[in-house]
Enzyme design. Sequence first.
Site, PDB file in Angstrom:
ATOM      1  NE  ARG A 176       0.212   1.714   3.342  1.00 31.07           N
ATOM      2  CZ  ARG A 176       1.152   2.917   3.091  1.00 31.07           C
ATOM      3  NH1 ARG A 176       2.574   2.181   3.608  1.00 31.07           N
ATOM      4  NH2 ARG A 176       1.187   3.785   3.449  1.00 31.07           N
ATOM      5  N   GLY A 177       0.207   2.452   0.056  1.00 26.63           N
ATOM      6  CA  GLY A 177       1.052   3.684  -0.596  1.00 26.63           C
ATOM      7  C   GLY A 177       0.927   3.917  -2.166  1.00 26.63           C
ATOM      8  CB  ALA A 178       0.068   7.132  -3.415  1.00 23.54           C
ATOM      9  NE  ARG A 216      -6.193   0.768  -1.603  1.00 20.84           N
ATOM     10  CZ  ARG A 216      -6.046   1.676  -0.951  1.00 20.84           C
ATOM     11  NH1 ARG A 216      -4.243   1.320  -0.850  1.00 20.84           N
ATOM     12  NH2 ARG A 216      -6.274   2.359   0.066  1.00 20.84           N
ATOM     13  CD  GLN A 225      -2.941   2.924   7.212  1.00 20.04           C
ATOM     14  OE1 GLN A 225      -3.434   3.299   8.023  1.00 20.04           O
ATOM     15  NE2 GLN A 225      -3.613   2.929   5.687  1.00 20.04           N
ATOM     16  CG  ASP A 236      -3.205   8.507  -1.298  1.00 17.63           C
ATOM     17  OD1 ASP A 236      -2.612   8.527  -0.116  1.00 17.63           O
ATOM     18  OD2 ASP A 236      -2.630   6.753  -1.741  1.00 17.63           O
ATOM     19  CG  ASN A 264      -2.290  11.641   2.574  1.00 20.54           C
ATOM     20  OD1 ASN A 264      -1.856  10.898   1.105  1.00 20.54           O
ATOM     21  ND2 ASN A 264      -1.656  11.637   3.195  1.00 20.54           N
ATOM     22  CE  LYS A 265      -4.653   5.707   4.520  1.00 20.75           C
ATOM     23  NZ  LYS A 265      -6.070   4.777   3.863  1.00 20.75           N
TER      24      LYS A 265
HETATM   25  O1  MRU Z   1      -4.510   3.158   1.976  1.00 22.35           O
HETATM   26  P1  MRU Z   1      -2.814   3.658   1.737  1.00 22.35           P
HETATM   27  O2  MRU Z   1      -2.742   2.823   2.889  1.00 22.35           O
HETATM   28  O3  MRU Z   1      -2.481   2.941   0.841  1.00 22.35           O
HETATM   29  O4  MRU Z   1      -2.371   4.710   1.957  1.00 22.35           O
HETATM   30  C1  MRU Z   1      -1.928   5.065   1.650  1.00 22.35           C
HETATM   31  C2  MRU Z   1      -1.656   7.566   2.177  1.00 22.35           C
HETATM   32  O5  MRU Z   1      -2.522   8.169   1.882  1.00 22.35           O
HETATM   33  C3  MRU Z   1       0.049   8.051   2.335  1.00 22.35           C
HETATM   34  O6  MRU Z   1       0.085   9.071   2.433  1.00 22.35           O
HETATM   35  C4  MRU Z   1      -0.162   7.897   0.396  1.00 22.35           C
HETATM   36  O7  MRU Z   1      -0.381   7.112  -0.200  1.00 22.35           O
HETATM   37  C5  MRU Z   1       1.511   8.415  -0.051  1.00 22.35           C
HETATM   38  S1  MRU Z   1       2.457   7.254   0.198  1.00 22.35           S
HETATM   39  C6  MRU Z   1       3.761   8.270  -0.257  1.00 22.35           C
END
Ligand code: MRU
Length: 345
Positions: free
Chosen positions: A45-47, A88, A195, A236, A246-247
């Site tokens: 996970r993470g963009a 996603r 996270q 994201d 973002n999250k």
């Molecule tokens: O749902 P996730 O864990 O994929 O969400 C991740 C985030 O929101 C991060 O802050 C974002 O992807 C940036 S990661 C460099």
Amino acid sequence: MIKTLEWTDGGVRFIDQTKLPTEETYVTCKSYEEVADAIRTMIVRGAPVIGVAAAMGVALGARDSKAANPADFDAEFNHICGVLAATRPTAVNLFWAIRRMKEKYKSVGSQPMPEIKQQLVDEAQRMLVEDIAANLAMGKHGAALLPASGGVLTHCNAGALATCGYGTALGVIRAAVDSGKQLHVFADETRPFLQGSRLTAWELMKDGIPTTVISDNMAGAIMSQGRIGAVIVGADRIAANGDVANKIGTYTVAILAKEHGIPFYVAAPFCTVDLQTADGSGIPIEQRSSGEVTHMAGKQMTPDGVQVENPAFDVTPHKYVTAIITERGVAREPYTKSLQDLAGR
Ligand code: MRU
């Protein structure tokens, strides 16, 4: 450096982020369907890393195709891309990476199948290398923005685990620490998927960077005590006007930062900028399963049958964003112009 993902002869290997911080285990996805599942279930996970994982999924699907020639492979290739794209919806890096793989396929599509397969595998691996380079560049651009010492707050995980290595927001923090700044990171727990407490704290502790985990509802109180000099998060998707998805919870942190006069920085590779989307209202927000909210580590936390919402992301309006740090440079208001300028670099 933590190997978030890796191309191997046996498939795409991921550190299993659902098991951290208590177990450091790795899973190898042997097909593109398994890669899609790993993205959906947040093993990865993470963009930024979602994008590269998808590209490797496309490469894996291509490598294993039985098609004898491109004419037979076309429909299969589009199907593989479609399956990975449906995992996603919010992180634009996923669609950017798949588009790049499509462009690569188009440019090599007249060659024999073995050559096409190799080119797609090479392209996905190139994306991994480029992602790490972008993070290092973001670190160089962003380190000077952080205070010389004291607390820096981050939300979610925008670190090595969210990228192919080093991280975006955490990359900037790493670069600042490497340059001699004495920072102490406050990591928001980041309900419901944790996270911050599971992943950000784990990777910062591995690096010996002083870290304190706080639950999300503590951020305001800690800011009011003057203990936070800057906030830095990842993204994201960033709309053309600088609105940042973002999250979930990032929006709340941004408002708190504004109220307390604390700069709020966003660090993201330029492929997170979506110039086709004018503002945050056009960004699709993923809704995840209610079980992530109702249960923690398998234990039920809410009464049977209660209604639950679980939007995985929120949008922070650009007026709360002090600057956006990318590998191409730092963008500031007016973002419609500064992001457009960086696009031309
Ligand atoms: O749902 P996730 O864990 O994929 O969400 C991740 C985030 O929101 C991060 O802050 C974002 O992807 C940036 S990661 C460099």
